[in-house]
Motif scaffolding. Sequence first.
Motif, short mmCIF file in Angstrom:
data_model
loop_
_atom_site.label_atom_id
_atom_site.label_comp_id
_atom_site.label_asym_id
_atom_site.label_seq_id
_atom_site.Cartn_x
_atom_site.Cartn_y
_atom_site.Cartn_z
N TYR A 1 -5.67 8.01 9.79
CA TYR A 1 -4.93 7.13 8.87
C TYR A 1 -3.84 6.40 9.65
N ARG B 1 7.51 8.15 7.32
CA ARG B 1 6.23 7.80 7.93
C ARG B 1 5.27 8.96 7.70
N ALA C 1 -1.93 3.40 8.42
CA ALA C 1 -0.87 2.70 7.68
C ALA C 1 0.26 3.67 7.38
N THR C 2 0.88 4.18 8.45
CA THR C 2 1.77 5.34 8.29
C THR C 2 3.07 5.01 7.54
N HIS C 3 3.36 3.73 7.34
CA HIS C 3 4.55 3.35 6.55
C HIS C 3 4.23 3.29 5.06
N GLU C 4 2.95 3.50 4.71
CA GLU C 4 2.56 3.47 3.30
C GLU C 4 1.99 4.82 2.89
#
Length: 155
Positions: free
Chosen positions: A86, A7, A88-91
Amino acid sequence: MKNSNFRIVPIRPEIAEAARRQAEAGSADHAVITADSPNGYPCRHCLRWAQPGEQLILFSFAAIAPGRPYSESGPIFVHAEPCERYAATHEYPPEFREGRVVRAYNSQRDLIAAEVANGEGPEAVIERFLEKPETAFVHVRSVSHGCYTMEVARI
Ligand SMILES: [Zn+2]
């Protein structure tokens, strides 16, 4: 497609807000600058490049906390105007695919591996580093300038 094991950890909103307050108060170590190119001024809070004309705060950030041999502070930018962290912490942030080096640290904050993310891309290097049990966290930095871009943690 396999799920990623990481993440993204942008700088905390309190850090960005404190930098904006310090700049407003005229602190000599918090410079207000105006972006004059589209790929030279990465904001570590929204993890986007500032666009020409946008203002940023330039200040020193302790990417590796003090008290250890690898402790390190260095210059980073945040947008001068409030921006959205930011989310979209899985991207992996798509704007920072080029010119990055990935560094792995152990729980003692010692640097244990570093690799320029060429070809296979930053995600693959990050995933490989985080698969090692001794890796506590990962940093992504600029290859050319050495500046801290973001932290990446294991899920
Ligand atoms: Zn920003």
